[in-house]
Each structure stands twice: as C-alpha cells, then as structure tokens.
Design a protein around this motif. Sequence first.
Motif, PDB file in Angstrom:
ATOM      1  N   UNK A 651      18.401   4.062  26.023  1.00  0.00           N
ATOM      2  CA  UNK A 651      18.673   5.103  26.524  1.00  0.00           C
ATOM      3  C   UNK A 651      19.820   5.787  25.842  1.00  0.00           C
ATOM      4  N   UNK A 652      20.341   5.178  25.018  1.00  0.00           N
ATOM      5  CA  UNK A 652      21.683   5.719  24.178  1.00  0.00           C
ATOM      6  C   UNK A 652      22.881   5.844  25.594  1.00  0.00           C
ATOM      7  N   UNK A 752      23.635   4.852  15.850  1.00  0.00           N
ATOM      8  CA  UNK A 752      22.586   4.412  15.047  1.00  0.00           C
ATOM      9  C   UNK A 752      21.284   5.201  15.609  1.00  0.00           C
ATOM     10  N   UNK A 753      21.231   5.220  16.829  1.00  0.00           N
ATOM     11  CA  UNK A 753      20.063   5.832  17.270  1.00  0.00           C
ATOM     12  C   UNK A 753      19.725   7.246  17.053  1.00  0.00           C
ATOM     13  N   UNK A 754      20.762   8.052  17.104  1.00  0.00           N
ATOM     14  CA  UNK A 754      20.785   9.336  16.634  1.00  0.00           C
ATOM     15  C   UNK A 754      20.603   9.610  15.335  1.00  0.00           C
ATOM     16  N   UNK A 755      21.365   8.973  14.492  1.00  0.00           N
ATOM     17  CA  UNK A 755      20.854   9.058  12.936  1.00  0.00           C
ATOM     18  C   UNK A 755      19.342   8.550  12.807  1.00  0.00           C
ATOM     19  N   UNK A 785      17.850  14.627  19.105  1.00  0.00           N
ATOM     20  CA  UNK A 785      18.905  13.790  18.997  1.00  0.00           C
ATOM     21  C   UNK A 785      19.874  14.199  20.425  1.00  0.00           C
ATOM     22  N   UNK A 786      19.952  15.483  20.475  1.00  0.00           N
ATOM     23  CA  UNK A 786      20.792  15.899  21.510  1.00  0.00           C
ATOM     24  C   UNK A 786      20.620  15.573  22.766  1.00  0.00           C
ATOM     25  N   UNK A 787      19.072  15.596  22.948  1.00  0.00           N
ATOM     26  CA  UNK A 787      18.476  15.148  24.295  1.00  0.00           C
ATOM     27  C   UNK A 787      18.655  13.761  24.575  1.00  0.00           C
ATOM     28  N   UNK A 788      18.388  13.044  23.490  1.00  0.00           N
ATOM     29  CA  UNK A 788      18.733  11.498  23.551  1.00  0.00           C
ATOM     30  C   UNK A 788      19.976  11.116  24.090  1.00  0.00           C
TER      31      UNK A 788
END
Length: 927
Positions: A651-652, A752-755, A785-788
């Motif tokens: 869930x970041x 990491x997850x964003x990139x 990404x912004x939503x994550x």
Amino acid sequence: MAVEACTPNLMEDMEDDEGPVIFKRSNPASKQNQANSEKKKLSLQKHVGQSAVHTSDVRPANGESSSAQKGRIQPSAKTPPVKSPLSSPKASNSSAKASPITSPGANSKPSASATSTAKQQNHHKSSAAFIEPKPSVPAAKANSNSESSDDEKPLSARTFGCSSKGKSNHANKEGGDSCSIRRRVIEESEDSEDEKPLSRRFTSKSSLGESTSKSYDSDEKKPLAAKVQQNGSVSRDGPMNKSASLSNKRPPGEVKSLNQSSVKKPKLSSPITSISNKQAAVKPEPEPKAEDDDDNIPLSQRGKKSQAATSKPKDEDDDNVPIAQRIKKSPASVSKSSAPVKKASTVVSPSLKKVNKNSKKVIKKTAYTKSSKVPPGSGEGQKWTTLVHNGVIFPPPYNPHGVKMLYKRQPITLTPEQEEVATMFAVMLDTDYMNKPRFKENFFSDWKKMLGKNHTIQNLEDCDFGPIYEWHQQEKEKKKQMTTEEKKALKEDKLQQEEKYMWAIVDGVKEKVGNFRVEPPGLFRGRGEHPKMGKLKKRIRPRDITINIGKDAPIPECPIPGERWKEVRNDNTVTWLAFWIDPINQKEFKYVFLAASSTLKGQSDKEKYEKARLLKDYIHGIRAAYTKDFTNNKDPMKKQIAVATYLIDKLALRAGNEKDDDEADTVGCCTLKVENVEPVPPNILKFDFLGKDSIRYQNEVQVEPAVFKAIQQFRSGKEGSEDLFDRLDTSKLNAHLKELMPGLTAKVFRTYNASITLDDMLSKETKGGEVAEKVVVYQHANKEVAIICNHQRTVSKSHSAQMSRLNEKIDELKTAMEELKTDLSRVKKGKPPSKGADGKPKRNLNPEALERKMAQINAKIEKMERDKETKEDLKTVALGTSKINYLDPRITVAWCKRHEVPIEKIFNKSLLAKFAWSMDVDPSFRF
DNA sequence: TGTTGGACTTGCCGTTATTCTA
DNA sequence: TAGAATAACGGCAAGTCCAACA
C-alpha cells in the motif's frame, strides 16, 4: 526461505487480489470552508488569555550588541529589551459587542514573492561527476525472467491493472465537497457502480492499458527529440480521462471523528536481535540480471515473459498480478530465491557478499557516494571541502501601520510589537483557522502575554480586528494596482538585495542556495488539528542563527548592524549552511540548505534512486520472506514485522514514527491504531486514518488470508485507540529491513513502487502517435503513482465555477448544434433557415457548409467534455509530489529519448535543474 | 535498549508568473 | 488586451531515519 509460503492456497488468494482496486480517499475540503468566511468573521471573539509579560522575543531589532564579529565561534549575544516607541494606553471599556468584519477577501499571507530568476548554474560539471560508470548493457536475457518479472511489477500493476474501476466517493463533510478515491481489490467490478458517489465515477483503467507490448527498440538510438513537432498544449483528454476518482481532503473538523487517539505506545519492544539472528539478508535474484538487463529486452518480449509466467487468461494482463502471486508465480523462481534466503539465514554479510555478484555493480556504481551517516571527524562523512556563502537574509523590521483595532467597540492603541501580532491575526480572518478554537486560544494566550495582564484587552471575543483587516486588504489592493513598471522595479530591487545570499560556492562550484531567507515572524499554521496552531512564531534574529561555513572562508557579515551570529561552525560533515531553533518546537531546527539543483542534493537524490533500484534485486526474496513470516511464524514480533512490511510494500504506507503529544495526531504503518484498520470478512481490510499532513487515507484492500487473520489477531482484546502493532516501531522495522538488504528502510518501498510503476506503465502504454498523446500517457502513469502514494491536493476554490462555466459552454454548443440540425433539414427541403435568437433571419448556408459547421461544433463539444472529465478527475490528485520525490528521473529522460518527447514537456525548469544529473542517461535505461 | 538530537527528505499550499481564450 | 486558467515557485510544516546518549 519462502518456498513454503507459496502454497497453492496462497496463490489462489493472490489471484483474488487482482480484482479491481480502488483508492478511496477522503476530501477534507478544508478550503471549502472559505465560503463561510463571512460567518467566521462574525465570531472572532475568544477567551481571555493570561498575563505574564514576555515580549523580548518579538521586539523589533534594536541592535545593541557589538559589531560584526570576526571570531570563529561566538557565543550568542544577549540583547537588552527594546523600548517600544508607543506606550499602550488603556482603552476605555464599553460593553458593546465588537463589530464584525465584513469584507471577505483573499487569503493573505506575508508574501515573500522573490521571484528569483534562477540563473542556472552549470551542471555540466556536476552531472559529469554523476555519470554512471555505465555498465555495458548485458545481453538481453529474454529468458528466466519469469521469476522476477512479477516482482518487479509496480504496485499499480496489481492494484490498477485489472480493469479496476476507480470510484469516487464524495462525502460531503462540513460543507466541503469532500470526496474520496477508493482503491480496492474486490472482485465484483460492477459493484463500483453501487458505490458511485454524488459526482462522477471514473473507470480507472483506460484503454491505454491495453497496449501492453510494443517494442521501442527502434526508438532507442534516436536522439532526444527536440526536433519533434510539438503539438502545442498537452491534451489532457484521451485515455486518462477515465481513471480514478476524486477525493478531497479531510475536513478539519472531521479529524476527531476518526478518534485518532493520542495514546502513545507503551512499547513492549522485544529486542531486535531476536529477529536478526534468524532473518538474514534476502538474496537478490540469483540470475545475473543487471540493472540494465531488462533494458535490452524488447518490451514485447517482456510482456510475453510475464504472461508466460502467469499463464493467465489472455485478457488478464500482467498488471493484475498481485504481490503474492508474483511470489508464487514461477515456482522455479521461488525456490531459487528462497534457497539463498535460507542459506543466508545465519549472518547478513555473507549473503550480501554473495548477493553482490549482482549488486556489486550497484555498490560500485554508487561508489562515488559516501555514507551520509558517518561520525563527524572520521573523515568519511565529509560532504564538502570548501564552502563559502554569505549567510542569510532577514525579513525587514516591522513597520507599524497605526491602524487601531477595536475592543468593545473602542479603538485601542497598541505598541508596535502588540500591533504586529494583532496584524498577524487580523490578516487571517478570512481563513479556516478562524473556525479552530485552538488556533484562537493559542494566539490569544501568546498575545496576552505580550499585552500584559493589566491590559484593557482581556478577551478575544470583544476584539474587533476589522480595521486592521480592512487596512491589509487595501494594501493588497494597492499592490495589485501598481503598474507593471513599478512591480518590475520592486522586483529588481529585491533581487538586487538578495543576490548575494542566493549563491554559495561549494568546492569551487557556484551553487544555488535553497532557502536563504529567514522565516518571518507569524502565527504558526500547523496542519490538521495541530495542538500548537496559532502560537506566535517569534522573529528570528542573528543571535538565534548558527552559521556553517568553510574554515578558510570569510564569516558572513551579520546583516543587522550591531548584532551577531549565535555561532559559526566549520562542519564539513553536514550540508546545511545555517540553522536556528524552531521557535514553535524547541526540539527542532530550521535549516538553510543548498537548492535542489545543487550537486550535493543531486548526489543524494541519485543515491536514493539507486537504492530503490537495488531493492528490485531483492524484492522477490523479501516478499517471499514476509509471506512466510506472516503465514507461519509464531513469534508475535516477527509476525507483526512481516505484516507491516507487507502493508508498506503493498500500500506504499509510510513507516509511521512515534509522535509527541504536542504534534498533530497522525499515523503511519507502525503507529496504526486498532480503529484505523477494520477487517471485513473474508479478507478485506478497510483503512481509515490521518497520515502525513493530516491527509486522510481511506482504502479497502483485499489481502491475503494470512494477513487478514494476523490483523484480526493483532486487534483482539485491544481498544480502538491502542496500537495495532504493539511490538513494533520504525527502528525495529528498519533494523529488520536492513538485514534483508543493505540500507533498506521503509521509505525505500515508496520510491521503488512509485518508480517501477512509472517505468512499467510507460513501457506498456506508450504507443506511437503525437507527442501530446505520449504526454497524456505519461500523465496517466504519473497519476497512478500519485494515487498509490496518496498524494492529494485541495480542490481549487474556483473548481466548481470552472466546471459550471464548462457546462454552460457545452450547453451553448449543444443548442447551436440543435439549431444547425434544424437548419440543415430545412435547407435540404429547400426552406430558408430558421430565424436566429434575435429574430433576424440567418445567413443561408448550403448543406455542406452546415455540415462542416456541425462537425466543428461537435469536435469542440467532445474536447470540452474531455477537459471536463480530466479536470474533475485530477482535481484532488497532486501529480507534482511524486515527480519531485519518487520517480527516478532517468526513467522519464530515457523514455523521452526513446519516444522523441521533448523533456521539457515533462520537466519544468526547476525539475530540469534538479535532475541535471540524469540527463545523459542511456535511452535504454529501465528502472 | 529506549530516548533524543540532529540532519535530512517529503509534501501541501498560497502566491506569482506565464499561457490561454475570448 | 484583459481576465481566466494553469504552471511554477517558494515557504514552511511534517515526515523519516540515524546515531549518540542516558
């Protein structure tokens, strides 16, 4: 180590995980309340504060200390109290109520415009320094990727990939148009309709997602396409329209409703060693897959490999693979990865050494970097050799306006110091803070100390700051009315004054300084329900400031005559140029750093992304490890660590440090309270909490049954306000993570997850077409990404007006369309066109001309509809934050090169400067 | 071992500058 | 060309995380 974790069962569960994912976010709509400013102003009154005079801090500079020092280390100079030019006569008391302020008005704030037209310094030098010893790109390993392919998948791939329906929930709170973006992993995508809120819903997966495979090989060698025809404005229409939903921030008043407890965690804290000796570093994927391995694999092939790995139905694209599924995905890979993990189960270092067959390159690559946390003096923590700068610039002294506020309807004369603070309050009359009792209490408490206990003013309720407010509005208006020349002259004047403070010379290189202006005094504007909001932020003086500068550099001259710096240091193990103690929280500091475009910042930025890339090599093992732990481990702490890591990864979430009672009550993963996570059988977790900056995080996620069970277990027997993870804190969690990968901490997962999400989406969704279309693809990925990351923004004040205007225009066009249709049919029948709205006959056009006109109008309508949708879609999503902080710029630069998109379409001037180090990346670069 | 100080990154927002549109 | 819309910039609050200290 994780082999066992990947049971068939689990796999099943993971498949489930693939359902539509909806991000749900609330809409605090704090700004919405602006509309109430009228009302607010009517009730400015508050309670009586205290006595206890205490003014020295806020007095205007009346330098009394000696002249500018020359010495190296100076003790702070004590300053005698300043005599206030005006005495404060007692105003007569009348019983009448304070008159309300009527003029609404824009928010005001001491503007510090300062448009520093940043002269771009030469980054060539710096970027040269950063040029990676680019490893020769290994031959494409088109095989064996199945195991890693999934692990390297971004979160979004799991969460948004499968036709997830973004749903927007607009829950109006406190009059605000709050809404939420919901992400969830529930199977029945159709149900999204049920959840449709007042406003629109968006299907979060656009058609973009369909174009999974496409080779960019052909593009790779092409130069950055500055030559590509630019298509003017970036169209926001297109596929991205469909996505996500809206949200608004949490209304201030709602904070309490969440019952965020301020109960602090009585940590049980079992020793971390208990984990350490068992859990060893997770070995990165054994295959010699270099960072650039993938680069050489045609996208199409990558697509294939992952599909093969999942062997899912054709239409179920890889995006939909959940974490767990990846873990189990290729049995071979699992066993491969698990083996090393097991092997490593004794010590960390051996495994790491081994690991670094892979990561060697990484280590090598980052060899230019130094650990930033080395004991000072050891030499290794050195950040610079020579440092020259001019210190900081102070805000101008307070200039009294002499406008009298009213107390019980009687004008009151205040001393300049008192007036200054009254003005700070008055200019905030039209803000939401006026709805916050704590803000007013804190303000009055501090102000009262300054007024003295025998002052006429005894309570806030009888104060009328209206006259000062009006004066301030007029000043603003005057400023607005200035001619362009006057404004320009002012600006230049300011620039001239500031020029010398704007630059530092670090190791001989001229670098921009970030925040060289000392913060002006004001009222503290804490976010959310900050306990200290409204407190007086006293004026910072040279005697509060510690300067850091090179040993041989001249000490900056103190800009206020007669005063001197608190201290001058020559510490080259840190990067700050100056600091002072935060006047609101004495335990904290305010630093002056170099600007984001500086070499030093660029260097640490690159290190950050390299670390995140390194995680790619370890992620498979890490996921396997935590899966095993939350499934089988009996040790409560290990189980908690495993679940927390899972949540952070999936869930970041942020790490979630402990907070003091004098801070806003927000939480992160480790500090989640029982009441923040609600298990909904069979395996859904409903999250609802206030995160950083009091931004609400709402989400419903389908999790693995073992996680669900564990959460239930952690909750059992606890009050809502108790810690969910009672055995855990961030230091334990990070200590554990470090055993899995060198330097790994919770926040690395976000990067990491964003990139990797960006990288993945760009590679999958970029088709040919115009530059503008590609830019839309980028924005779409950026949005995901912004939503994550739950990056939200306040709905702009004019949003609804803008929407209405758009609607009106669309209606007008539709009416015109209808008329044209009528005319066309009349003309076709040989009749003259109908009369216009003004009653006059219209020009007689032939059918072809009418049809052309209709087509034009139709196109306009379509465009406006798309604009409308995009505007609504993005009204609460902040795209900038992830671009600035989470997305490896090399992904963007390489993509731009591959697809001939001018980088300026994606990065503005500031970002180009900040990411100068990434500009020479190879077009084949993949995160 | 837990706490705290310290240094840095991350994040939202208001203001200002620039671009777009009528 | 003015006003509206949008982008950019800068401010500063609020996080993370490490290491020294108690």
